[in-house]
Design a protein around this motif. Structure first.
Motif, PDB file in Angstrom:
ATOM      1  N   ASP A 108       6.309 -39.493-107.431  1.00  0.00           N
ATOM      2  CA  ASP A 108       5.358 -39.037-108.448  1.00  0.00           C
ATOM      3  C   ASP A 108       5.108 -37.533-108.319  1.00  0.00           C
ATOM      4  O   ASP A 108       5.066 -36.810-109.322  1.00  0.00           O
ATOM      5  CB  ASP A 108       4.032 -39.796-108.311  1.00  0.00           C
ATOM      6  CG  ASP A 108       4.138 -41.245-108.771  1.00  0.00           C
ATOM      7  OD1 ASP A 108       5.127 -41.567-109.460  1.00  0.00           O
ATOM      8  OD2 ASP A 108       3.247 -42.042-108.428  1.00  0.00           O
TER       9      ASP A 108
ATOM     10  N   LYS B 181       8.176 -35.548-109.531  1.00  0.00           N
ATOM     11  CA  LYS B 181       8.276 -35.549-111.001  1.00  0.00           C
ATOM     12  C   LYS B 181       7.333 -34.511-111.598  1.00  0.00           C
ATOM     13  O   LYS B 181       7.688 -33.789-112.535  1.00  0.00           O
ATOM     14  CB  LYS B 181       7.956 -36.935-111.549  1.00  0.00           C
ATOM     15  CG  LYS B 181       9.050 -37.969-111.284  1.00  0.00           C
ATOM     16  CD  LYS B 181       8.609 -39.361-111.724  1.00  0.00           C
ATOM     17  CE  LYS B 181       9.658 -40.413-111.346  1.00  0.00           C
ATOM     18  NZ  LYS B 181       9.192 -41.782-111.658  1.00  0.00           N
ATOM     19  N   ARG B 182       6.124 -34.431-111.033  1.00  0.00           N
ATOM     20  CA  ARG B 182       5.166 -33.434-111.517  1.00  0.00           C
ATOM     21  C   ARG B 182       5.682 -32.025-111.251  1.00  0.00           C
ATOM     22  O   ARG B 182       5.565 -31.132-112.097  1.00  0.00           O
ATOM     23  CB  ARG B 182       3.799 -33.639-110.856  1.00  0.00           C
ATOM     24  CG  ARG B 182       3.050 -34.876-111.338  1.00  0.00           C
ATOM     25  CD  ARG B 182       1.599 -34.829-110.900  1.00  0.00           C
ATOM     26  NE  ARG B 182       1.459 -34.832-109.446  1.00  0.00           N
ATOM     27  CZ  ARG B 182       1.387 -35.937-108.704  1.00  0.00           C
ATOM     28  NH1 ARG B 182       1.454 -37.130-109.288  1.00  0.00           N
ATOM     29  NH2 ARG B 182       1.249 -35.858-107.399  1.00  0.00           N
ATOM     30  N   TYR B 183       6.242 -31.819-110.064  1.00  0.00           N
ATOM     31  CA  TYR B 183       6.756 -30.495-109.707  1.00  0.00           C
ATOM     32  C   TYR B 183       7.905 -30.105-110.642  1.00  0.00           C
ATOM     33  O   TYR B 183       8.007 -28.946-111.067  1.00  0.00           O
ATOM     34  CB  TYR B 183       7.239 -30.484-108.257  1.00  0.00           C
ATOM     35  CG  TYR B 183       7.528 -29.100-107.726  1.00  0.00           C
ATOM     36  CD1 TYR B 183       6.518 -28.325-107.176  1.00  0.00           C
ATOM     37  CD2 TYR B 183       8.804 -28.553-107.809  1.00  0.00           C
ATOM     38  CE1 TYR B 183       6.776 -27.047-106.713  1.00  0.00           C
ATOM     39  CE2 TYR B 183       9.064 -27.277-107.355  1.00  0.00           C
ATOM     40  CZ  TYR B 183       8.041 -26.535-106.795  1.00  0.00           C
ATOM     41  OH  TYR B 183       8.308 -25.257-106.353  1.00  0.00           O
ATOM     42  N   ALA B 184       8.766 -31.054-110.962  1.00  0.00           N
ATOM     43  CA  ALA B 184       9.922 -30.774-111.805  1.00  0.00           C
ATOM     44  C   ALA B 184       9.503 -30.342-113.216  1.00  0.00           C
ATOM     45  O   ALA B 184      10.255 -29.622-113.888  1.00  0.00           O
ATOM     46  CB  ALA B 184      10.824 -31.998-111.874  1.00  0.00           C
ATOM     47  N   THR B 185       8.335 -30.753-113.681  1.00  0.00           N
ATOM     48  CA  THR B 185       7.885 -30.349-115.013  1.00  0.00           C
ATOM     49  C   THR B 185       7.580 -28.857-115.071  1.00  0.00           C
ATOM     50  O   THR B 185       7.622 -28.249-116.136  1.00  0.00           O
ATOM     51  CB  THR B 185       6.633 -31.135-115.449  1.00  0.00           C
ATOM     52  OG1 THR B 185       5.559 -30.844-114.539  1.00  0.00           O
ATOM     53  CG2 THR B 185       6.901 -32.628-115.459  1.00  0.00           C
ATOM     54  N   THR B 186       7.265 -28.255-113.924  1.00  0.00           N
ATOM     55  CA  THR B 186       6.971 -26.815-113.882  1.00  0.00           C
ATOM     56  C   THR B 186       8.192 -25.988-113.509  1.00  0.00           C
ATOM     57  O   THR B 186       8.158 -24.762-113.594  1.00  0.00           O
ATOM     58  CB  THR B 186       5.851 -26.528-112.867  1.00  0.00           C
ATOM     59  OG1 THR B 186       6.309 -26.851-111.547  1.00  0.00           O
ATOM     60  CG2 THR B 186       4.613 -27.356-113.185  1.00  0.00           C
ATOM     61  N   SER B 187       9.252 -26.656-113.068  1.00  0.00           N
ATOM     62  CA  SER B 187      10.461 -25.954-112.628  1.00  0.00           C
ATOM     63  C   SER B 187      11.675 -26.756-113.103  1.00  0.00           C
ATOM     64  O   SER B 187      12.226 -27.567-112.358  1.00  0.00           O
ATOM     65  CB  SER B 187      10.453 -25.822-111.098  1.00  0.00           C
ATOM     66  OG  SER B 187      11.518 -25.034-110.640  1.00  0.00           O
ATOM     67  N   PRO B 188      12.108 -26.558-114.341  1.00  0.00           N
ATOM     68  CA  PRO B 188      13.113 -27.425-114.973  1.00  0.00           C
ATOM     69  C   PRO B 188      14.447 -27.514-114.223  1.00  0.00           C
ATOM     70  O   PRO B 188      15.143 -28.525-114.338  1.00  0.00           O
ATOM     71  CB  PRO B 188      13.300 -26.792-116.356  1.00  0.00           C
ATOM     72  CG  PRO B 188      12.040 -26.032-116.611  1.00  0.00           C
ATOM     73  CD  PRO B 188      11.597 -25.536-115.269  1.00  0.00           C
TER      74      PRO B 188
ATOM     75  N   GLN C 159      16.066 -29.727-108.560  1.00  0.00           N
ATOM     76  CA  GLN C 159      16.778 -30.997-108.401  1.00  0.00           C
ATOM     77  C   GLN C 159      16.341 -31.666-107.111  1.00  0.00           C
ATOM     78  O   GLN C 159      16.156 -31.005-106.092  1.00  0.00           O
ATOM     79  CB  GLN C 159      18.293 -30.763-108.381  1.00  0.00           C
ATOM     80  CG  GLN C 159      18.843 -30.173-109.664  1.00  0.00           C
ATOM     81  CD  GLN C 159      20.349 -30.005-109.626  1.00  0.00           C
ATOM     82  OE1 GLN C 159      21.016 -30.498-108.724  1.00  0.00           O
ATOM     83  NE2 GLN C 159      20.898 -29.317-110.605  1.00  0.00           N
TER      84      GLN C 159
END
Length: 264
Positions: free
Chosen positions: A187, A190-197, A200
């Motif tokens: 979780d 996933k949140r972190y990935a929303t700020t850094s597209p 990976q």
């Protein structure tokens, strides 16, 4: 004080004073005056003073629950100069703003592989024939030091910082044995990935980019999360340091929150 020590570390790094003892000298001086930052030395089996590996310990602001124990490791190979710098800046930030690590205790080794670091080689000739994995009878002093560290405390998470010169953004591989770890960290990632597209991440990869090194720990009922963070060469050193701090703290707080809720 934070800005002064942080500037001292950055100035040393930028001027090429990247030997770990030179780089962390301002941190050692800070620890002598601080009530929250402690410096220690991990001793290889031989016990030779010059081979002692410096580490630091900092406790965040206390919380209601038992603190989350986190181990952070840099300088796993001798040619990585940014991971020690990133850890040094992390420690300065935590010492001056303990609330950043509320409910978390962090032990950090800016440079684990002191031998290769001194020779400024990726691995020494002896290390090239050694698997450099814990719990596999490694003859490398730094591996033995970290084995004792992991036996000394029940860590909840181990973060190993690596450099990925060809990467455009940070990447991460995590070895998770507990279903609760997978849920809470997935979780958070996933949140972190929303700020850094371009970020990976993979959990328990079949074909890992980085070697699993510290787990599973023998005779341990609960295994810590082993998390390898690759810092991207496309960013400058200061940006890489910020990226590593953001990932370490966000994932640590996700685990702490899960424990507070009785999930972990």
């Amino acid at each position: 004080m934070e800005s002064i020590v942080d500037s001292q570390i950055t100035d040393r790094f930028k001027s090429g004073r990247q030997d770990v003892h030179d780089l962390i000298a301002p941190l050692i001086e800070l620890a002598s005056k601080s009530s929250s930052l402690i410096v220690g030395y991990g001793t290889p089996q031989a016990g030779v003073r010059s081979e002692m590996i410096p580490y630091f310990h900092v406790c965040g602001t206390p919380a209601d629950k038992e603190p989350l124990r986190v181990l952070v490791i840099g300088g796993w190979v001798g040619t990585e100069i940014i991971t020690p710098y990133a850890i040094a800046r992390l420690l300065v930030a935590l010492e001056s703003r303990l609330r950043l690590a509320t409910g978390i205790e962090i032990t950090a080794y800016p440079v684990a592989n002191l031998e290769a670091h001194r020779e400024t080689v990726f691995l020494t000739s002896k290390q090239q024939s050694d698997g450099m994995r814990c719990w596999e009878n490694s003859q490398c002093g730094h591996v033995q030091v970290l084995e004792r560290e992991l036996e000394r405390y029940d860590y909840d998470a181990i973060f190993l910082l690596r450099q990925n010169p060809r990467a455009l953004d940070a990447d991460m591989e995590a070895w998770l044995a507990e279903e609760e770890q997978k849920a809470s960290l997935s979780d958070a990632l996933k949140r972190y990935a929303t700020t850094s597209p371009l970020f990976q991440w993979r959990v328990n990869p079949v074909r890992p980019t980085y070697s699993r090194t510290f787990t599973p720990i023998p005779n341990r009922e609960r295994q810590p999360a082993e998390i390898i963070i690759g810092l991207p060469g496309a960013l400058n050193a200061e940006q890489q340091a910020q990226e590593s701090m953001a990932l370490i703290l966000s994932l640590s707080h996700a685990m702490r929150q899960a424990r507070a809720e009785g999930v972990l």
